[in-house]
Write an enzyme that holds these catalytic residues in place. Sequence first.
Site, short mmCIF file in Angstrom:
data_model
loop_
_atom_site.label_atom_id
_atom_site.label_comp_id
_atom_site.label_asym_id
_atom_site.label_seq_id
_atom_site.Cartn_x
_atom_site.Cartn_y
_atom_site.Cartn_z
N LYS A 171 -34.87 -12.68 10.82
CA LYS A 171 -34.50 -14.07 11.09
C LYS A 171 -35.76 -14.93 11.18
O LYS A 171 -35.82 -16.03 10.65
CB LYS A 171 -33.71 -14.16 12.40
CG LYS A 171 -32.30 -13.62 12.26
CD LYS A 171 -31.58 -13.48 13.60
CE LYS A 171 -30.21 -12.82 13.38
NZ LYS A 171 -29.50 -12.51 14.61
N GLN B 271 -30.02 -12.75 20.98
CA GLN B 271 -29.67 -11.57 20.19
C GLN B 271 -28.82 -10.61 21.03
O GLN B 271 -29.23 -10.22 22.13
CB GLN B 271 -30.96 -10.88 19.69
CG GLN B 271 -30.73 -9.72 18.75
CD GLN B 271 -30.08 -10.14 17.42
OE1 GLN B 271 -30.46 -11.13 16.82
NE2 GLN B 271 -29.09 -9.39 16.99
N ASP C 253 -25.38 -19.70 16.78
CA ASP C 253 -24.52 -18.54 16.48
C ASP C 253 -23.05 -18.95 16.46
O ASP C 253 -22.19 -18.19 16.03
CB ASP C 253 -24.72 -17.45 17.55
CG ASP C 253 -25.48 -16.25 17.00
OD1 ASP C 253 -25.57 -16.11 15.76
OD2 ASP C 253 -25.98 -15.45 17.81
#
Length: 283
Positions: A51, A95, A118
């Site tokens: 990422k 995460q 997200d």
Amino acid sequence: MIIDGKKFAQKLRNKIKKEIQSIKNKTQLTPGLTVILVGNHTPSEIYVRNKELSAKEVGISSKVLRFKSSISETKLISVIHKLNRDKKVHGILVQLPLPNHISGHKIIEEIDPKKDVDGFHAINVGNLSSGKDALVPCTPLGCYLMIKSVRKNLAGLNALIIGRSNLNGKPMAQLLLKEDCTVTIGHSKTKNLKELCKKADIVVAAVGRANLVKGDWVKKGAIVIDVGINRVEKKNGYKIVGDVEFKSVVKKAKAITPVPGGVGPVTIACLLSNTLKAFKNIN
Ligand code: NAP
């Protein structure tokens, strides 16, 4: 047609890079993404590194904040609140998975929904389900874009989504409903999954069961998107396969994503796209 996820993602990144460059030229501002990584879970380390590299490639200023797995929930929440106030940060990503003593659900709800790249915050989930503008979870967003690249008008098509997770199946269903598909969601208790699949013009498999969907499950000319990532043993180690038995389904499908090299790379490109969207919504 095999949808090459790497090429698809590269095209998307090029578009994002161009737009970011033009924003920088006009405003001197740079979209910023901060990723929070707790503990040392090896797959998470790899995802976060990918990422970070992709963000740099398109000109997003990205930062990874690493914490020991012993960090308290309260401390992590205070880190998020600080990032919520930081004008240089437009996207915040925690995460997952988090250590057991920290509630992922509680942590996600502390992120400013405008920075929730997200798309997991209840506000974004609610906005997506009510057909409003939202930050959409990256994997289903990538699947949606790939489906739309094969066929623009999806109205009236039968879509079967296998899997009902908050991460994949449910947002995928919302995206296809918005496109006027007739959506069926299959899960572990669904009866006659094969029969439902045979009627589907679009199949999205997000299950986590190696080679579940076989060639004789799939209608000729269907669009098949394989989200699954499954490790299967082979002679010298292991290999990664999807939820779709590629070699039999490829003969029936109009379009299919391979695993690896399908949904995975596009998911990361969608994170960059969400960061750009968050930046534009904030500024
Ligand atoms: P998950 O939370 O474990 O959900 C799996 C879903 O599949 C559940 O709804 C489950 O039903 C259903 N299911 C399980 N066995 C089934 C069966 N035999 N028949 C029909 N449905 C069945 O998984 P997830 O997080 O959505 O992830 C799914 C897969 O996608 C995993 O392989 C994961 O590694 C992969 N993934 C890939 C990406 C990417 O970027 N490519 C991103 C995220 C995830 P119940 O609800 O009844 O339990």
